[in-house]
Design a protein around this motif. Sequence first.
Motif, PDB file in Angstrom:
ATOM      1  N   ILE A  77      -5.297  -0.570   6.774  1.00  0.00           N
ATOM      2  CA  ILE A  77      -6.256   0.479   6.395  1.00  0.00           C
ATOM      3  C   ILE A  77      -6.400   1.513   7.516  1.00  0.00           C
ATOM      4  CG2 ILE A  77      -8.351  -0.825   7.084  1.00  0.00           C
ATOM      5  CD1 ILE A  77      -9.768   0.494   4.675  1.00  0.00           C
ATOM      6  N   ASN A  83      -4.119  -6.674   7.298  1.00  0.00           N
ATOM      7  CA  ASN A  83      -4.965  -5.898   6.385  1.00  0.00           C
ATOM      8  C   ASN A  83      -5.831  -4.894   7.135  1.00  0.00           C
ATOM      9  OD1 ASN A  83      -4.730  -6.726   3.454  1.00  0.00           O
ATOM     10  ND2 ASN A  83      -4.710  -8.701   4.497  1.00  0.00           N
ATOM     11  N   ILE A 102      -5.908   3.252  -0.796  1.00  0.00           N
ATOM     12  CA  ILE A 102      -5.884   2.534   0.490  1.00  0.00           C
ATOM     13  C   ILE A 102      -7.078   1.590   0.599  1.00  0.00           C
ATOM     14  CG2 ILE A 102      -6.066   2.838   3.003  1.00  0.00           C
ATOM     15  CD1 ILE A 102      -4.597   5.578   2.561  1.00  0.00           C
ATOM     16  N   THR A 103      -8.260   2.084   0.204  1.00  0.00           N
ATOM     17  CA  THR A 103      -9.469   1.255   0.310  1.00  0.00           C
ATOM     18  C   THR A 103      -9.392   0.051  -0.641  1.00  0.00           C
ATOM     19  OG1 THR A 103     -10.630   3.325   0.702  1.00  0.00           O
ATOM     20  CG2 THR A 103     -11.995   1.385   0.385  1.00  0.00           C
ATOM     21  N   THR A 141       0.838  -1.200   0.000  1.00  0.00           N
ATOM     22  CA  THR A 141       0.000   0.000   0.000  1.00  0.00           C
ATOM     23  C   THR A 141       0.874   1.251   0.000  1.00  0.00           C
ATOM     24  OG1 THR A 141      -1.584  -1.259   1.304  1.00  0.00           O
ATOM     25  CG2 THR A 141      -1.930   1.113   1.189  1.00  0.00           C
ATOM     26  N   PHE A 188      -7.149  -2.522   0.705  1.00  0.00           N
ATOM     27  CA  PHE A 188      -7.794  -3.255   1.806  1.00  0.00           C
ATOM     28  C   PHE A 188      -8.692  -4.378   1.262  1.00  0.00           C
ATOM     29  CE2 PHE A 188     -11.666  -3.531   4.512  1.00  0.00           C
ATOM     30  CZ  PHE A 188     -11.092  -4.180   5.592  1.00  0.00           C
TER      31      PHE A 188
END
Lengths: 499, 143
Positions: free
Chosen positions: A370, A366, A112-113, A71, A116
């Motif tokens: 996030i 995970n 980021i989402t 990420t 995730f």
Amino acid sequence: MSPDVLDGFFQATQYDTIFAVAIGCLIGLIIGMIPGLTISTGIIIVLPLTFVLEPEISIALLLGLYVSGMTGGSFSAILLNIPGTPSATATAIDGNPMAKGGEAGRALGIAITASFVGGLFSFLCLFFISPILADVALQFKSPDLFSLMIFGLTIICSFAAKSLVKGLLAAVIGLAVVTIGQDPMMGTQRFTFGQVNLTAGIHFLTALIGLFAIPQLVDNFADIIKGTDEGNTTKIKSVFPKIADLKQMLLPVAIGSPIGSFLGILPGAGGPIAAFISYDYSKKLSKNPEEYGNGSPQGIAAPESANNAVTGGALIPMMTLGIPGDPVTAILIAALLIHGLVPGPLLFVENGEFAYGVIFSFFWANIFNIIIALVGLRFLVKVLIIPKTLLMPSIAILCVIGSYALRNNFFDVYVMFSFGLLGIIMRWLDMPTVPLLLAMVLGRQIEEYLRVSLIASKNDITIFFTSPFSLFFLCLAAASVFWSFWAEHRSKQEQKQQT
Amino acid sequence: MLLLCAGYAYLTSNLPSRDIQNSTQPSFFPWIIVACMSLLSFALLVQGLLPHFNSEILARSGIPAKRIAIGLVLAIAYMVALPWLGFVAANILLFAGLMYLYGEHRPIWVVIGSIGISVAVFILFREIFQIRLTAGILEGLFR
């Protein structure tokens, strides 16, 4: 439900394991976003710290770093148009135009989402597929395991190298390195030249630190000279994605997550390939493909979901077959071996609680990824202003200490440096280092399985073709070699036509 | 590659053998490697794939050869001195040298950066992570 699943869950939910995951995520986000530092280098730097930790805590920390590193790579790709990790290259195509348009926070929030969701999907794959695959793998005998490892080697050569011959050559060099030390069957000393330090062979980790970290230190000379070492000055507003963005993300995430998980399982394919394939398919299936390349949220979500999904996928062959999916999982195998745990089908039988603990630690990684990324992003991006004049020498001394700390032996520092030189030479010769690394991980087992099979069959090599599993893997290995030759030939012909 | 292969083959031919029935010798696997290595080296030769290992490749990477040479000398000097100087003193020198090579030419920053980070890393590993790093000539300071 197996009692190991519950035990594993409780093991991963202990406060010290959770704390390790969170710390790993924080380090991963920082390392991932620094251009010139890959996740492999990050793990190499942190690894010596984990020697003193319990295995479950050590692996939890490294998993956090692995997941968040993916990420973190997107942050610098979006803000600076310089991917923090190779896997984030595709993210820069749409992420940077969106950031330049004054929506850096929105682009980062989408990345980021999507990461995730991709990570969570791959967790489900890891949780459901691993035990099944481990059960199947338990039926494998020596010839099957030998053929499986040959398949693992050939496929990584096909993916990792522009030229298959160079990839295979790198793998063979790795196998030659593994023959240094004691013969695994008879204990005879081979290629030790009377040197006591070589009797136990060359430690995989010292070679790995040299192969990955030293060439990267040299590459960073070039970045500084070219002036690509720029800092971030972009202001970030809200990073929480809006409902409209979430709706737009549905299709690319639905494409990226399975693609990433599947390609993660294949040794060598890795994050960059998954990200680009996912980007390509998402563009083809999109209603507005013309928006791609100009700051499309879908163009950010597709590669980000795919590269994070690769992490869980790569853990599947590592956990169940003992075959690393990428360099990071190869280092994770080494970390497990240091703690006396051998990844493979028996891990689920003999250390089921630990195996499921690793899977649930991946889940927590995970979750923390996030949380930390969304909450701490504004502070985390300040890392991008750290000068490389401080960062690179720090990495150099951490590599030295990491090599020394393995056995408290200066000899390992020399080995690390020698492999660093080898890595630089291989880079200049356009030879991939990943096949060499994988050969070093698998080499000893390949030799053992080959010789045990031949002893059992009284030197009859047809044993590799009479077992259905072995035949299947050998066919796959042959197919990957032929496919790679064909792809190389086609690419050359296309280049000729263009010129 | 062919030279490497020849050297490896020579060493393999000198490996001791064991007189055990129906068993493979210690040199069995290395011979397979020799065969694969020579086959692939010839394939590479035939394909003409091996790029010229010369200054052109180095120039393409954008790194001045002089800087690489200085880095190499610095690394070798560091490794020779490491067992004697210990991790603190040797790391300070390496750190300062690398800072200079990476473009930091302000003496005060080089001094602060190299001493500060080297000592901090040493204390972190030795005192907190209990990894037995030798302090060499500065052992008295860190006892």
